[in-house]
Design an enzyme around this catalytic site. Structure first.
Site, short mmCIF file in Angstrom:
data_model
loop_
_atom_site.label_atom_id
_atom_site.label_comp_id
_atom_site.label_asym_id
_atom_site.label_seq_id
_atom_site.Cartn_x
_atom_site.Cartn_y
_atom_site.Cartn_z
N ASN A 1 0.58 -1.17 0.00
CA ASN A 1 -0.05 0.03 -0.07
C ASN A 1 1.02 1.33 0.04
O ASN A 1 0.60 2.30 -0.45
CB ASN A 1 -0.93 0.05 1.03
CG ASN A 1 -1.96 -1.09 1.20
OD1 ASN A 1 -2.25 -1.60 0.06
ND2 ASN A 1 -2.32 -1.42 2.26
N ASN B 1 -0.16 -1.74 -6.90
CA ASN B 1 -0.30 -2.52 -5.90
C ASN B 1 -1.87 -2.51 -5.57
O ASN B 1 -2.35 -1.42 -5.21
CB ASN B 1 0.46 -2.06 -4.66
CG ASN B 1 0.11 -3.03 -3.34
OD1 ASN B 1 0.48 -4.35 -3.37
ND2 ASN B 1 -0.56 -2.50 -2.46
N GLU B 2 -2.53 -3.71 -5.46
CA GLU B 2 -3.91 -3.92 -5.20
C GLU B 2 -4.51 -2.74 -5.58
O GLU B 2 -5.47 -2.14 -4.91
CB GLU B 2 -3.99 -3.90 -3.57
CG GLU B 2 -3.38 -5.15 -3.04
CD GLU B 2 -3.47 -5.45 -1.52
OE1 GLU B 2 -3.93 -4.59 -0.74
OE2 GLU B 2 -3.01 -6.78 -1.13
N TYR C 1 -4.31 -13.60 2.61
CA TYR C 1 -3.74 -13.54 3.92
C TYR C 1 -4.81 -14.38 4.49
O TYR C 1 -6.10 -14.14 4.32
CB TYR C 1 -3.65 -12.39 4.63
CG TYR C 1 -2.46 -11.39 4.15
CD1 TYR C 1 -1.41 -11.64 4.53
CD2 TYR C 1 -2.93 -10.33 3.08
CE1 TYR C 1 -0.08 -10.95 3.91
CE2 TYR C 1 -1.75 -9.41 2.74
CZ TYR C 1 -0.50 -9.73 3.06
OH TYR C 1 0.67 -9.05 2.61
N GLU D 1 1.89 -11.78 -2.61
CA GLU D 1 1.68 -11.42 -1.04
C GLU D 1 0.73 -12.71 -0.56
O GLU D 1 -0.40 -12.83 -0.93
CB GLU D 1 0.78 -10.06 -0.64
CG GLU D 1 1.66 -9.04 -0.92
CD GLU D 1 0.87 -7.74 -0.61
OE1 GLU D 1 0.30 -7.67 0.52
OE2 GLU D 1 1.12 -6.65 -1.33
N GLN E 1 5.52 -10.58 5.16
CA GLN E 1 6.69 -10.01 4.45
C GLN E 1 7.77 -10.58 5.12
O GLN E 1 7.97 -11.73 5.50
CB GLN E 1 6.64 -8.58 4.87
CG GLN E 1 5.44 -7.84 4.46
CD GLN E 1 5.36 -6.34 4.28
OE1 GLN E 1 6.37 -5.60 4.56
NE2 GLN E 1 4.21 -5.69 3.88
O1 AHR Z 1 1.66 -6.56 3.49
C1 AHR Z 1 0.77 -5.59 3.99
C2 AHR Z 1 -0.20 -5.11 3.04
O2 AHR Z 1 -1.14 -6.08 2.48
C3 AHR Z 1 0.21 -4.62 2.00
O3 AHR Z 1 0.76 -3.50 2.01
C4 AHR Z 1 -1.06 -4.49 0.93
O4 AHR Z 1 -0.55 -4.84 -0.48
C5 AHR Z 1 -1.76 -5.76 1.54
O5 AHR Z 1 -3.14 -5.34 1.54
#
Ligand code: AHR
Length: 500
Positions: free
Chosen positions: A71, A171-172, A243, A291, A351
């Site tokens: 982000n 990104n996203e 996630y 991710e 990460q």
């Molecule tokens: O990895 C944390 C966040 O998760 C990243 O900044 C974003 O791309 C995702 O939503």
């Protein structure tokens, strides 16, 4: 309970791309400042990079590291991070409501990558910026010399181009939380135009277009199809992010979530190939799962920090402390990625340090390994070579939200140069041990080398800076009869079997 994995030396699924063992460093929390970079720390080198962290990154054998976001990148100005450090501006980071000092920028990150033995995967701001700024950064980084921007790089100390090959187009961008969020048509057009211009500057680069931010996004999978209809010819990969968390404390169901990841991958492949067919194209778009991880422990605390204590420099954010069961899900996600090695060519565990990370760096102490460090390290060190077509037969169970969940998930790889076969297996049955047979056909002779195992009576066991509770052990408990190997997999366990 029983499970059997059959593989055959002649039945290969794919040559695994080592870039699936990638990771991610974002300007977020203490990932950069207080993570990879902490001048004044006893282990810091002459550039301020923590050597204790670098040593653990090297042990993880990380192939690529995505940078600088996330982000964060969607309102980042890359120019803030070049030139004399004392003259770099402090800025508001709009994504995490933090203060960015810009002490680390593209030069520092490239140096760190070299020291950590990894490659950079650069991400671009397509939120508040566009084609021109993306081209500027590429020219600055990859053009040899003789232009304003390439000569500026040289003036800033880097005679040779950085030669970054892999670039993420934003990104996203499907996420309403993203600064500069776009519709699928707006983003598809921008990705296409940015990609086209960038490949004029450096045709050797590879580009990743943003796919969906997770499987539950309302625009999934139309987003993928529309973006690729615009940008199919310019891009090489489409991204996936996902996630998982165990918010309801339902561990059986939590460990079934890798089946959703599998379904996500299959659906994105279908979307890519739908556009391929529509365009009558010979080109395949592959997947960059850039991710993935477990992320939920730190949620409430992060909300409080961001909402009530904004604009701090490197606040502790997303510092999830991982349990043993999190390590099992990470192992299952790794197996899922390996099984899709024919189409998933890049993946980044998100990460790397301090922020939802396998490595933690104490401010006034050393660096240490979270539970999830170990399955990643095993996969990255031993999971190289050819993925063998897996034929898995396993007893199954149902969970609160999943049906026919196999007790065992497993995959096997053959590493030709080392002459080694490695089987990764998780027993995600929380009540029963499972008799696991590995039928390794066409390999002869097959010598059993070792069985690395992670098991723990306590699914919630965690590690810390001292006295880790979750670490791997080595066993020699496999009954191997000419490549038909049998072993009892303990309930809730991560297993690595190595043969030669
Ligand atoms: O990895 C944390 C966040 O998760 C990243 O900044 C974003 O791309 C995702 O939503």
């Amino acid at each position: 309970k029983k499970a059997k994995l059959t593989v055959d030396r002649d039945f290969s699924k794919a040559k695994l791309d080592e870039r699936i063992y990638g990771s991610f460093i974002e300007h977020l929390g203490r990932a950069v400042y207080g993570g990879i970079y902490q001048p004044g720390h006893p282990s810091a080198d002459e550039e301020g990079f923590r050597k204790d962290v670098i040593n653990l990154v090297k042990a993880l054998n990380v192939s690529v590291v995505r940078y600088p976001g996330g982000n964060f990148v969607s309102s980042y100005r890359w120019e803030d991070g070049i030139g004399p450090v004392s003259q770099r501006p402090k800025r508001l980071d709009l994504a995490w409501k933090s203060l960015e000092t810009n002490e680390v920028g593209v030069h520092e990150f490239a140096h760190w990558c070299k020291k950590a033995g990894t490659q950079a995967m650069m991400s671009l701001n397509l939120g508040t910026r566009g084609v021109a700024e993306a081209c500027d950064l590429l020219e600055y980084c990859n053009h040899p010399s003789g232009t304003y921007l390439s000569d500026l790089r040289i003036k800033n100390g880097e005679k040779e181009p950085f030669g970054f090959r892999l670039w993420c187009l934003g990104n996203e961008m499907d996420g309403p939380w993203q600064i500069g969020h776009k519709t699928m048509d707006e983003y598809g057009r921008l990705a296409s135009e940015t990609g086209r211009a960038m490949k004029v500057i450096d045709p050797s680069i590879e580009l990743v277009a943003c796919g969906s931010s997770n499987l539950l996004m309302p625009t999934f999978p139309q987003w993928e199809a529309t973006v690729l209809e615009h940008a199919y010819d310019e891009v090489d990969y489409i991204s996936l992010h996902q996630y998982y968390g165990n918010k309801d404390n339902d561990s059986e169901d939590f460990l079934a979530l890798s089946d959703d990841m599998d379904q996500f991958i299959r659906s994105v492949i279908a979307a890519c190939d739908f556009v391929k067919a529509k365009k009558r194209s010979r080109k395949y778009i592959n997947l960059s799962f850039d991710e993935w991880n477990v992320w939920f422990h730190s949620g409430e605390q992060d909300k409080d920090t961001i909402e009530n204590h904004p604009w701090q420099q490197a606040p502790a954010l997303l510092e999830d402390i991982y349990t043993f069961e999190d390590a099992l899900l990470v192992g299952l996600m790794l197996i899922t990625l390996m099984k899709h090695g024919d189409r998933v060519k890049i993946a980044c565990m998100a990460q790397l340090v301090n922020v939802i990370a396998p490595i933690m760096a104490e401010k006034d102490g050393g660096a240490w390994c979270q539970t999830i460090f170990y399955p990643f390290m095993h996969a990255s060190v031993f999971g190289r070579g050819t993925v063998l077509e897996p034929v898995l037969v396993s007893d199954c169970h149902d969970t609160s939200h999943h049906e026919d969940v196999t007790d065992v998930e497993a995959v096997a790889l053959y590493h030709e140069e080392a002459g080694e076969i490695t089987v990764f297996a998780v027993n995600r049955n929380l009540s029963d041990d499972v008799e696991f047979t590995m039928d390794l056909r066409g390999f002869s002779p097959v010598i059993f080398l070792e069985h690395i195992v992670m098991e723990n009576e306590n699914l919630k066991a965690v590690n810390g800076p001292d006295n880790p509770q979750v670490t791997p052990a080595v066993r020699r408990d496999v009954d191997n009869d000419h490549g038909k190997a049998v072993c009892l997999l303990k309930r809730a366990s991560w297993n690595v079997f190595r043969f030669q």
